[in-house]
Every structure is written in structure tokens, then in C-alpha cells.
Scaffold this motif. Structure first.
Motif, short mmCIF file in Angstrom:
data_model
loop_
_atom_site.label_atom_id
_atom_site.label_comp_id
_atom_site.label_asym_id
_atom_site.label_seq_id
_atom_site.Cartn_x
_atom_site.Cartn_y
_atom_site.Cartn_z
N PRO A 45 0.87 -1.28 -0.21
CA PRO A 45 0.05 0.12 -0.04
C PRO A 45 0.78 1.25 -0.04
CG PRO A 45 -0.54 -1.64 1.76
CD PRO A 45 0.58 -2.00 1.04
N LYS A 46 0.26 2.26 -0.47
CA LYS A 46 1.16 3.46 -0.64
C LYS A 46 1.39 4.06 0.88
CE LYS A 46 1.16 3.94 -4.92
NZ LYS A 46 2.51 3.50 -5.78
N PRO A 47 2.32 4.74 1.19
CA PRO A 47 2.82 5.27 2.30
C PRO A 47 2.01 6.67 2.41
CG PRO A 47 4.61 5.62 1.05
CD PRO A 47 3.65 4.70 0.41
N GLU A 48 1.72 7.09 3.65
CA GLU A 48 1.31 8.55 4.09
C GLU A 48 2.28 9.49 4.27
OE1 GLU A 48 -2.53 7.31 6.40
OE2 GLU A 48 -0.73 5.79 6.61
N LEU A 49 3.47 8.80 4.94
CA LEU A 49 4.87 9.59 5.21
C LEU A 49 5.96 8.95 4.47
CD1 LEU A 49 4.00 9.46 9.21
CD2 LEU A 49 3.35 11.09 7.55
N ILE A 50 6.48 9.96 4.23
CA ILE A 50 8.02 9.77 3.28
C ILE A 50 9.04 10.32 3.92
CG2 ILE A 50 9.21 9.36 1.04
CD1 ILE A 50 6.44 9.34 -0.28
N PHE A 51 10.32 9.50 4.18
CA PHE A 51 11.59 10.15 4.74
C PHE A 51 12.47 9.82 3.66
CE2 PHE A 51 8.83 8.91 8.40
CZ PHE A 51 8.84 10.02 9.14
N HIS A 52 13.24 10.94 3.49
CA HIS A 52 14.44 10.87 2.57
C HIS A 52 15.67 11.21 3.25
CE1 HIS A 52 12.11 10.84 -1.55
NE2 HIS A 52 11.29 11.89 -0.92
N LEU A 53 16.25 10.06 3.51
CA LEU A 53 17.45 9.98 4.47
C LEU A 53 18.70 9.63 3.72
CD1 LEU A 53 15.83 8.21 7.37
CD2 LEU A 53 15.82 10.58 7.04
N TRP A 54 19.05 9.97 2.68
CA TRP A 54 20.12 9.57 1.72
C TRP A 54 21.28 10.42 2.30
CZ3 TRP A 54 23.54 12.30 -1.39
CH2 TRP A 54 24.34 11.93 -2.24
N PHE A 55 22.43 9.54 2.38
CA PHE A 55 23.79 10.39 2.96
C PHE A 55 24.78 9.77 2.08
CE2 PHE A 55 27.18 9.94 6.09
CZ PHE A 55 27.55 11.28 6.28
N PRO A 56 25.78 10.51 1.73
CA PRO A 56 26.66 9.81 0.59
C PRO A 56 27.70 9.22 1.31
CG PRO A 56 27.16 12.39 1.01
CD PRO A 56 25.80 12.04 1.57
N GLU A 57 28.17 8.05 0.61
CA GLU A 57 29.33 7.27 1.36
C GLU A 57 30.63 7.42 0.54
OE1 GLU A 57 28.02 3.10 1.41
OE2 GLU A 57 25.83 3.88 1.28
N PRO A 58 31.64 7.37 1.42
CA PRO A 58 33.06 7.46 0.90
C PRO A 58 33.37 6.48 0.06
CG PRO A 58 33.09 7.90 3.34
CD PRO A 58 31.77 7.29 2.97
N GLY A 59 34.10 6.67 -1.15
CA GLY A 59 34.53 5.51 -1.93
C GLY A 59 33.41 5.27 -3.03
N LYS A 60 32.04 5.44 -2.53
CA LYS A 60 30.87 5.07 -3.47
C LYS A 60 30.33 6.17 -4.05
CE LYS A 60 26.42 2.44 -3.01
NZ LYS A 60 25.53 1.93 -2.31
N HIS A 61 30.06 7.32 -3.36
CA HIS A 61 29.53 8.62 -4.10
C HIS A 61 30.45 9.67 -4.24
CE1 HIS A 61 25.83 6.60 -1.85
NE2 HIS A 61 25.36 6.54 -3.14
N SER A 62 30.41 10.44 -5.49
CA SER A 62 31.34 11.25 -5.95
C SER A 62 30.48 12.64 -5.90
CB SER A 62 31.83 10.95 -7.39
OG SER A 62 30.48 11.20 -8.07
N ALA A 63 31.51 13.72 -6.08
CA ALA A 63 30.79 15.00 -6.11
C ALA A 63 29.86 15.17 -7.20
CB ALA A 63 31.93 16.03 -6.44
N LYS A 64 29.91 14.49 -8.24
CA LYS A 64 28.63 14.57 -9.31
C LYS A 64 27.44 13.83 -8.61
CE LYS A 64 27.22 13.14 -14.06
NZ LYS A 64 25.96 12.76 -13.54
N ASP A 65 27.27 12.90 -8.12
CA ASP A 65 26.28 12.40 -7.22
C ASP A 65 25.74 13.25 -6.38
OD1 ASP A 65 26.48 9.68 -8.23
OD2 ASP A 65 28.26 9.10 -6.84
N VAL A 66 26.54 14.01 -5.65
CA VAL A 66 26.04 14.96 -4.48
C VAL A 66 25.12 16.10 -5.47
CG1 VAL A 66 26.74 16.73 -2.80
CG2 VAL A 66 27.75 14.57 -2.65
#
Length: 206
Positions: A45-66
Motif C-alpha cells: 500500500p502507498k505510504p502516508e509519510l515519506i522520509f528521504h535519508l540519503w547520505f553519501p558514502e566515501p568511495g561510493k558517491h562522488s561530487a557528481k552524485d552530490v
């Protein structure tokens, strides 16, 4: 509407903060769906509350990802808000970002302000566009939080920062505030809240 009327939530992101938010929601009787990125599609079922908690990880996410994240967040947010507006009379999306201070002395130092500003802008845009339809969109920006994911980034310079409260936050404190804004603070939308122990209050010269 009280928080007991919310039945389902979606937590997007992985790690300590996502686990803390999930635990608090579950303790309040709210069923939680989880996905690690914006691009996954949670079933059920569709949620009523959404939390966006993304956090860049060293060695995985670049400046472009950010740099790309705010644009991707806006696209996802527009789709999510449209679904929420058509399904629920009162719903919420909570965005999260760390203050740039956490990235001082790392390869993301010059890009963290763009990430912070982009998420703030997305929050305001969605809140204004979908507020009349009952969707609240709020952003929380945290200072120095003591958890494994942040310690992977923290440089020696950041370790020496003197927080006015004389301690770093623990992730449970941040998670409680996120859930409060989503489920209890029903007249709050379009705002960016800073929870940082006074770090940006000018006391520490930050």
C-alpha cells in the motif's frame, strides 16, 4: 489528525539514521516500508509519510552524485506528492541533509553547500506546489552526529570543533525530530529546521 491515524511510512536510505527512524515509527504502530535509493519501488500500500535519508558514502558517491541528488529528489518528490495528494488528505515528506561542516577536509567539502541548498530549494518548491492539497514537505539539517557513517567522513579538523552543547548529537535525537515533524507537527511545511547543538548560532564562530 493525530499520529495514530498514520498507518504506513516509507523510509528511503540505509544506515543508522534510517534504522532509528524505522524503530520509532514501528513503536508508534506505523508500518514501515524501506528502500535504499530513490529509484527502487517499494511494494504494498502507498505510504502516508515519506522520509528521504540519503547520505553519501566515501568511495561510493562522488561530487557528481552530490550535485545530481537535488534534481533527482525534485523529480521523485513531484511524483510522490502527486500520489500523496490524490490518496491522503494529510501527508508528509521529510527531507534530510547534513550541514556542510561534516564534510570539511574531505573531497566533498566544496560541494556540500550545493547539496544543502538544493535540498532546501526542493523542500520549498514542493511545499508551495502541493500544500493546498494537504501535503507537507519539511527539511531537517543536522550538525555533527555521532554514528558510524559520519565518522567515515570526519576529518581531524572536524574532530576539533567545539560544539556549544559540548557534545555531538546521537542519531536517536535526530530521528525523533524527523518523526515529530512528519507525524505531529501538522502546521509545519516548507521550512528547513537546523538541529546542531548551537553549532551555527555564531557562538562557535562557525
Amino acid at each position: 489528525m493525530s499520529s495514530t491515524m498514520y498507518q504506513r511510512a516509507l523510509v528511503i536510505g540505509t544506515g543508522t539514521l534510517a534504522e532509528e527512524v524505522t524503530a520509532i515509527l514501528a513503536n508508534r504502530g506505523i508500518e514501515v516500508q524501506q528502500q535504499s535509493t530513490l529509484y527502487e519501488k517499494a511494494g504494498g500500500p502507498k505510504p502516508e509519510l515519506i522520509f528521504h535519508l540519503w547520505f553519501p558514502e566515501p568511495g561510493k558517491h562522488s561530487a557528481k552524485d552530490v550535485s545530481d541528488y537535488p534534481r533527482e529528489l525534485l523529480q521523485h518528490g513531484q511524483e510522490a506528492c502527486a500520489e500523496l495528494a490524490s490518496s491522503y488528505p494529510s501527508s508528509a515528506i521529510i527531507h534530510f541533509a547534513f550541514l556542510p561542516a561534516i564534510f570539511v577536509g574531505t573531497e566533498l567539502e566544496d560541494h556540500a553547500s550545493t547539496l544543502r541548498g538544493g535540498i532546501t530549494g526542493v523542500t520549498r518548491t514542493l511545499a508551495r506546489k502541493f500544500g493546498k492539497q494537504g501535503v507537507r514537505v519539511t527539511c531537517v539539517q543536522a550538525g555533527l552526529v555521532d554514528m558510524p557513517e559520519t565518522m567515515l567522513w570526519v576529518s581531524d579538523v572536524v574532530k576539533e570543533v567545539q560544539v556549544p552543547t559540548k557534545r555531538w548529537a546521537n542519531p536517536n535525537e535526530i530521528a525523533k525530530f524527523l518523526v515529530f515533524l512528519a507525524a505531529d507537527s501538522l502546521y509545519t511545511t516548507g521550512q528547513t529546521m537546523i538541529i546542531d547543538g548551537g553549532l551555527t548560532a555564531g557562538i562557535s564562530g562557525t
